[in-house]
Design a protein around this motif. Sequence first.
Motif, PDB file in Angstrom:
ATOM      1  N   THR A   1      11.795   0.261   3.905  1.00 15.97           N
ATOM      2  CA  THR A   1      10.414  -0.184   4.140  1.00 15.97           C
ATOM      3  C   THR A   1       9.390   0.508   3.255  1.00 15.97           C
ATOM      4  N   SER A   2       9.649   1.742   2.852  1.00 15.48           N
ATOM      5  CA  SER A   2       8.601   2.500   2.162  1.00 15.48           C
ATOM      6  C   SER A   2       8.267   1.917   0.790  1.00 15.48           C
ATOM      7  N   VAL A   3       9.272   1.695  -0.050  1.00 16.98           N
ATOM      8  CA  VAL A   3       9.013   1.155  -1.380  1.00 16.98           C
ATOM      9  C   VAL A   3       8.428  -0.264  -1.301  1.00 16.98           C
ATOM     10  N   PRO A   4       8.973  -1.179  -0.477  1.00 17.08           N
ATOM     11  CA  PRO A   4       8.350  -2.496  -0.354  1.00 17.08           C
ATOM     12  C   PRO A   4       6.905  -2.449   0.142  1.00 17.08           C
ATOM     13  N   ASP A   5       6.590  -1.509   1.042  1.00 13.92           N
ATOM     14  CA  ASP A   5       5.205  -1.387   1.495  1.00 13.92           C
ATOM     15  C   ASP A   5       4.276  -1.108   0.313  1.00 13.92           C
ATOM     16  N   PHE A   6       4.667  -0.149  -0.527  1.00 16.56           N
ATOM     17  CA  PHE A   6       3.868   0.158  -1.714  1.00 16.56           C
ATOM     18  C   PHE A   6       3.816  -1.046  -2.646  1.00 16.56           C
ATOM     19  N   ALA A   7       4.937  -1.757  -2.798  1.00 15.62           N
ATOM     20  CA  ALA A   7       4.979  -2.903  -3.707  1.00 15.62           C
ATOM     21  C   ALA A   7       3.983  -3.977  -3.296  1.00 15.62           C
ATOM     22  N   SER A   8       3.844  -4.217  -1.997  1.00 13.04           N
ATOM     23  CA  SER A   8       2.900  -5.243  -1.540  1.00 13.04           C
ATOM     24  C   SER A   8       1.468  -4.858  -1.898  1.00 13.04           C
ATOM     25  N   LEU A   9       1.169  -3.568  -1.858  1.00 15.98           N
ATOM     26  CA  LEU A   9      -0.169  -3.099  -2.224  1.00 15.98           C
ATOM     27  C   LEU A   9      -0.407  -3.234  -3.727  1.00 15.98           C
ATOM     28  N   TYR A  10       0.577  -2.848  -4.519  1.00 18.92           N
ATOM     29  CA  TYR A  10       0.429  -2.959  -5.969  1.00 18.92           C
ATOM     30  C   TYR A  10       0.301  -4.410  -6.406  1.00 18.92           C
ATOM     31  N   LEU A  11       1.024  -5.317  -5.730  1.00 21.23           N
ATOM     32  CA  LEU A  11       0.931  -6.728  -6.075  1.00 21.23           C
ATOM     33  C   LEU A  11      -0.470  -7.259  -5.768  1.00 21.23           C
ATOM     34  N   ALA A  12      -1.046  -6.821  -4.656  1.00 21.99           N
ATOM     35  CA  ALA A  12      -2.417  -7.221  -4.334  1.00 21.99           C
ATOM     36  C   ALA A  12      -3.396  -6.724  -5.388  1.00 21.99           C
ATOM     37  N   LEU A  13      -3.273  -5.459  -5.745  1.00 25.75           N
ATOM     38  CA  LEU A  13      -4.181  -4.878  -6.731  1.00 25.75           C
ATOM     39  C   LEU A  13      -4.031  -5.544  -8.092  1.00 25.75           C
ATOM     40  N   ALA A  14      -2.806  -5.949  -8.435  1.00 23.49           N
ATOM     41  CA  ALA A  14      -2.575  -6.623  -9.714  1.00 23.49           C
ATOM     42  C   ALA A  14      -3.331  -7.942  -9.793  1.00 23.49           C
ATOM     43  N   HIS A  15      -3.566  -8.573  -8.644  1.00 22.75           N
ATOM     44  CA  HIS A  15      -4.316  -9.827  -8.595  1.00 22.75           C
ATOM     45  C   HIS A  15      -5.802  -9.600  -8.329  1.00 22.75           C
ATOM     46  N   GLY A  16      -6.227  -8.342  -8.297  1.00 26.11           N
ATOM     47  CA  GLY A  16      -7.631  -8.048  -8.045  1.00 26.11           C
ATOM     48  C   GLY A  16      -8.041  -8.201  -6.600  1.00 26.11           C
ATOM     49  N   LEU A  17      -7.087  -8.101  -5.684  1.00 28.69           N
ATOM     50  CA  LEU A  17      -7.369  -8.259  -4.256  1.00 28.69           C
ATOM     51  C   LEU A  17      -7.455  -6.899  -3.573  1.00 28.69           C
ATOM     52  N   ASP A  18      -8.315  -6.819  -2.576  1.00 31.03           N
ATOM     53  CA  ASP A  18      -8.378  -5.631  -1.731  1.00 31.03           C
ATOM     54  C   ASP A  18      -7.412  -5.853  -0.572  1.00 31.03           C
ATOM     55  N   PRO A  19      -6.288  -5.127  -0.531  1.00 36.12           N
ATOM     56  CA  PRO A  19      -5.297  -5.386   0.512  1.00 36.12           C
ATOM     57  C   PRO A  19      -5.790  -5.087   1.920  1.00 36.12           C
ATOM     58  N   MET A  20      -6.838  -4.277   2.050  1.00 32.55           N
ATOM     59  CA  MET A  20      -7.335  -3.921   3.370  1.00 32.55           C
ATOM     60  C   MET A  20      -8.415  -4.872   3.876  1.00 32.55           C
ATOM     61  N   ALA A  21      -8.929  -5.718   3.004  1.00 32.55           N
ATOM     62  CA  ALA A  21      -9.989  -6.651   3.403  1.00 32.55           C
ATOM     63  C   ALA A  21      -9.476  -8.082   3.284  1.00 32.55           C
ATOM     64  N   VAL A  22      -9.402  -8.772   4.403  1.00 32.52           N
ATOM     65  CA  VAL A  22      -8.916 -10.152   4.415  1.00 32.52           C
ATOM     66  C   VAL A  22     -10.023 -11.035   4.992  1.00 32.52           C
ATOM     67  N   PRO A  23     -10.880 -11.590   4.134  1.00 33.70           N
ATOM     68  CA  PRO A  23     -12.011 -12.385   4.624  1.00 33.70           C
ATOM     69  C   PRO A  23     -11.597 -13.523   5.548  1.00 33.70           C
ATOM     70  N   ALA A  24     -10.444 -14.131   5.290  1.00 33.03           N
ATOM     71  CA  ALA A  24     -10.020 -15.272   6.111  1.00 33.03           C
ATOM     72  C   ALA A  24      -9.826 -14.878   7.569  1.00 33.03           C
ATOM     73  N   ILE A  25      -9.424 -13.630   7.817  1.00 36.12           N
ATOM     74  CA  ILE A  25      -9.232 -13.184   9.202  1.00 36.12           C
ATOM     75  C   ILE A  25     -10.567 -13.149   9.934  1.00 36.12           C
ATOM     76  N   SER A  26     -11.586 -12.580   9.280  1.00 36.28           N
ATOM     77  CA  SER A  26     -12.917 -12.515   9.900  1.00 36.28           C
ATOM     78  C   SER A  26     -13.467 -13.912  10.148  1.00 36.28           C
ATOM     79  N   GLU A  27     -13.292 -14.798   9.160  1.00 33.38           N
ATOM     80  CA  GLU A  27     -13.797 -16.154   9.315  1.00 33.38           C
ATOM     81  C   GLU A  27     -13.066 -16.891  10.437  1.00 33.38           C
TER      82      GLU A  27
END
Length: 269
Positions: free
Chosen positions: A230-256
């Motif tokens: 789980t540890s390496v995949p957890d980091f990978a999901s964050l790096y993939l988000a950052l590579a696309h310019g996304l903030d992994p901790m902020a999900v506007p669709a959830i708030s909406e």
Amino acid sequence: ARLVAIGNPDSELEAMAARARAPFIPVPRRAPARASLWGLTVPVLLAARAIGLVKVTEADLAETATRLDADAERCRPAADSFVNPAKALALGLAGSIPIVWGSSPLATVAARRFADTLAANARYPVMAGALGEAGRGRVGLLDGVFGGLAESSRDIFADPDEEEDSATTRLRLVVFRDGGLNPEDDADEPVAVEERRADAVQTLAERRGVRCDVLTAEGGSTLERLASLTSVPDFASLYLALAHGLDPMAVPAISEMKELSNPMPEAIQ
């Protein structure tokens, strides 16, 4: 039946525990729940151990913590992708449709968590499950329009650089393998069957031109093996988000979604 509650302090759950005169273990939320896996899991394990549901030793916890620290060091932001397994995995998944399969019940738990973190952090659509489920039909995805069919339509004489720019979205297979024998099993036959199935899926992916990443569990205890998956995949999901310019901790669709599903009363509007 006794209740043991674990969660955010000053929450509705704590109030419910107080009314039931149940012990409450506060876990301060400094991040979304998906980023607090071990802070939420360890209290549950200790409570389950206290009533004899699971066997978790102090050594298991210590070894798991050591592995998590080591993986955090390997996956640190300053480490380049050729020595950072999380960055390498993220780069491999970029622009693909990931399919994540686990070769055992433990590996399947890790596979489904990876699918959840990829969806929540990197906003990637993912299919995840057990290899046994794959054998009942889902393995056919390797033959589909994002798998073997796309590979068969590829122009083998095309310029590789131009082809890369115009390539269609492709599947990317991630196989979580756990060759360790479950302590509750009396024989290793179930493990052998799952390992052969994992070998077969990897061979099928190779024949159809679908790239495949393999993560193999390491460690002596079940808990440490889970941490290693789980540890390496957890980091990978964050790096993939950052590579696309996304903030992994902020999900506007959830708030909406919360706003749309809980409209204000007309009197207040």
